[in-house]
Write a protein that holds these residues in place. Structure first.
Motif: not given
Ligand code: MOS
Length: 745
Positions: A601-606, A398-401
């Motif tokens: 924002f893009s939200s993911h756990a890593f 998405t190119n989002l931060p």
């Protein structure tokens, strides 16, 4: 700088973050917790279903005469006498049914074990015996059972709004530019959820009102499906589910036995209990689909990805299009301008697949993270260094931060705790006596999702609180973390909070899936309890009898059940005193937590996962001897239950890597290992010391709770980490799960 959050939170009164025991722990270990099949109802009847013995064809006759005469039989339902049902919209059609096809509506058979009759009797034994007397004749056709044989008939199918094929940049050019290329096919088998508690439904009619006690992750979904299929208003259907003995996605959608139980109860005018057998759990309530995935990685000699191609097939049933979205994480995992991702489906005579813990990520990351490991050897880089060189600083899709991302910290912390520096990179170089030792790692990821949820909160005159939301407790710790969130918002001890869930009579909550319960329901609970607190604060500020009269709201604080002035903590009073003085039994507020569609924002756990294996070179036996994971999951709401989720995910991932595989007989389409003796889930002896660490991650953007969800990320990198460790131990790359001894000899 890396910190783990092992320490209890600094604020003395803060409950959130603390590793407190499960609020339902005592009920569970003493057996007092009642599951859906155990709910006591008056005068219950027992239903069993019988399943088709063929996988494809037609029922030509079904003879129930003997069974009808059998002692205790109250009714028998088949396609010949079941009333015509209304459609139940499926997940893909914004509904909650798992299958498009309604049960017992015609004579066509699409898979082995398909429900073809329901027998209801006054005892379970009599129902089972009568079922054995039913004679069924079929005309059988050759079932389609092997995915690879049907590959040519595959069709493209997208998922979650994505088209079947996604192209980013120019993957052909990216591959042409590559100095190093990895091109391999990875396969994963059909797997079954196998929760300890089987699917079970207890259906009770009172007039035209139906109450269903159902093992479900989605009580409002069951309500919606039953109202649809029976053609009755949703408000006439109440769904209750206090405890779930494991679900893993298998109880997320509504399977056909649920309406069958409701119809059976209406037919015999008695409450009916219907519990699936372990064998039926393999045929009638979904599974993780088999996958065949091709991964092509192009890279420069110094390990920068120039193209990623991830495409392949998974199976679905003859009548539903369920996609196992194995390319899902590939879209966001690494910085690479050129991507091709494609998903295709193959129809087989099997039941409809469904969501299973991190659907998509789990088989997909096995393929992607194995391919990354292969690339690391090809470019002679440490597997962590290769991943760091391709770290995605923003969301490549998405190119989002990112709202926050702690993958680098997770690699660092995981590597340090695991002792990655002790690894000699040369495959086959590490030994312990006659055993080969291997160390492997993989990345883990899961998106942070959230759906609207509502909650109601009350502070009672005795100073305790009652908080309600119709969520589910499937063993993840939902009831416990909601209690903690409510305690902090009100400023009262956790022991004084009671949280009620699992009933459509309570404020609406979403499906307990997608690792989103903490964020979704937590936000509603926080909102409702904050609103109650604000109401009580208003009460004291405006009351001349209160010691806090006219104190500005900004100077008021709550802790230990007491409201006080921050500037003068001695000045204050308890909730109890306020409610008594005002002669209030309770102060109540509700909160509807909406979710904004706007995405900044893009939200993911890593996370990073590390496996150590010990391989017996003579027998091909693999033991996982150590496993370490480190994760950035936003705010950890309860260190104990969060860590348990991670450990559970790793156990399930070890099962996937080494043991689990559902085998279908290719001629008859029957599952030949539909039991826990032959479908191997890990037992304690298979599980090593597991360590799970959390990187401190403050995410102000993700959601009002700051938590990313921990239910699913824990499994996502495990199979690849184990497979990569096996390669490191043996020099043998196994691209087909599970990695059983025969594949290593
Ligand atoms: Mo989970 S597979 O989203 O219940």
């Amino acid at each position: 700088m890396t910190q783990t959050v092992d320490k209890p939170s600094k604020a003395i009164n803060e409950a959130v973050g603390k590793p407190i025991d499960r609020v339902d722990g005592r009920l569970k270990v003493t057996g007092a917790a009642q599951y859906s099949a155990e709910i006591p109802v008056e005068n219950p009847a027992y239903a069993v279903t019988i399943g088709s013995k063929i996988a494809r064809g037609q029922i030509t006759s079904i003879d129930t005469r003997e069974a009808e005469k059998s002692p205790g039989v109250l009714g028998i339902l088949t396609h010949l006498n079941l009333p015509k049902l209304h459609p139940m919209p499926t997940f893909t059609g914004n509904g909650s049914a798992a299958e498009n096809r309604l049960p017992l509506q015609d004579e066509t058979i699409h898979h082995s074990g398909q429900h073809i009759a329901v027998v209801i009797a006054d005892t379970l034994e009599r129902a089972k015996y009568a079922a054995s007397l039913i004679g069924v004749d079929y005309t059988a056709e050759t079932p389609l059972t092997e995915m690879e044989k049907e590959r040519d008939r595959s069709f493209g199918k997208g998922y979650f709004g994505k088209p079947p094929e996604v192209i980013r940049g120019n993957p052909t050019e990216g591959l042409a530019k590559a100095e190093v290329r990895i091109e391999e096919t990875y396969t994963t088998p059909t797997e079954h959820h196998n929760p300890m508690e089987p699917h079970a439904t207890t259906a009770v009619w009172e007039g035209d009102r139906l109450t269903v006690y159902d093992a479900t992750q989605f009580n409002f979904g069951v309500q919606q499906a039953l109202a649809s299929v029976l053609g009755i208003p949703a408000e006439n259907v109440r769904v209750v589910c206090q405890f779930i003995g494991g679900a893993f996605g298998g109880k997320g959608m509504v399977w056909p036995h649920v309406p069958l139980a409701a119809i059976a109860a209406r037919q015999v005018k008695r409450p009916v209990k219907l519990v699936l057998t372990r064998e039926q759990m393999f045929t009638s309530v979904g599974h993780r689909a088999e996958t065949e995935q091709q991964v092509i990685l192009g890279a420069t000699r110094d390990g920068h990805l120039t193209a990623i191609v991830h495409k392949g097939i998974s199976h679905t049933s003859a009548f539903d299009d369920f996609v196992e979205p194995f390319t899902i994480a590939t879209h966001i995992m690494y910085a690479c301008p050129n991507l091709q991702a494609e998903q295709r489906l193959v129809r087989l005579n099997k039941g409809t697949p469904t969501f299973m813990r991190a659907p998509g990520e789990t088989p997909g990351m096995y393929a992607l993270e194995s391919a990354l490991d292969e690339l690391a050897y090809a470019v002679k880089l440490d597997p962590i260094e290769l991943r760091l060189r391709n770290h995605a600083d923003t969301d490549p899709d998405t190119n989002l931060p990112w709202s926050s991302k702690s993958l680098k910290e997770s690699y660092r912390l995981g590597a340090e705790k695991f002792g990655w520096s002790r690894r000699n990179p040369e495959p086959g170089s590490m030994r312990d006596g006659r055993y080969l030792i291997g160390m492997g790692m993989a990345s883990a990821t899961y998106p942070t999702l959230r759906m609207p949820a509502a909650a109601k909160a009350r502070i009672l005159q005795d100073g305790t609180a009652l908080v309600q939301s119709a969520s589910h407790e499937m063993g993840t710790g939902t009831a416990t973390i909601m209690t903690q969130i409510a305690a902090d918002a009100l400023g009262i001890p956790v022991e004084k909070v009671r949280f009620e869930l699992g009933d459509t009579k309570l404020p609406r909550a979403p499906v307990s899936g997608g690792s989103m319960t903490a964020a979704s329901v937590g936000t509603a609970v926080k909102g409702a309890t904050q609103a109650v607190r604000a109401k009580v604060l208003e009460l004291v500020r405006t009351d001349t009898r209160s010691p806090l009269h006219n104190i500005p709201e900004t100077d008021l604080a709550t802790a230990e059940g007491r409201i006080f002035a921050k500037s003068d903590p001695g000045k204050g009073e308890t909730y109890e005193a306020v409610l008594k003085r005002h002669n209030l039994q309770e102060v109540e507020e509700s909160f509807n937590a909406q979710v904004s569609q706007e995405k900044k924002f893009s939200s993911h756990a890593f996370g990073a996962q590390f496996a150590e294996v010990r391989v017996d070179p003579d027998f091909g036996e693999v033991r996982v001897t150590r496993f370490t994971g480190a994760y950035g999951v936003g705010r950890v709401l309860n260190l104990k239950t969060a860590r348990s989720q991670m450990i559970g995910g790793i156990v399930m991932g070890i099962g996937m890597a080494l043991l689990e595989e559902t085998i279908t007989d290719t001629l008859t389409g029957r599952i030949i290992n539909p039991n826990l003796a032959e479908y191997h889930v890990p037992v304690s002896a298979d599980i090593p010391a597991i360590e799970a660490y959390f990187v401190e991650e403050n995410d102000p953007h993700v959601n009002p709770i700051g938590a990313k969800g921990v239910g699913e990320i824990g499994i996502t990198g495990v199979a690849a980490a184990v497979a990569n460790a096996i390669y490191h131990a043996t020099g043998k790359r196994i691209r087909d799960l599970p990695i059983t001894p025969d594949k290593l000899l």
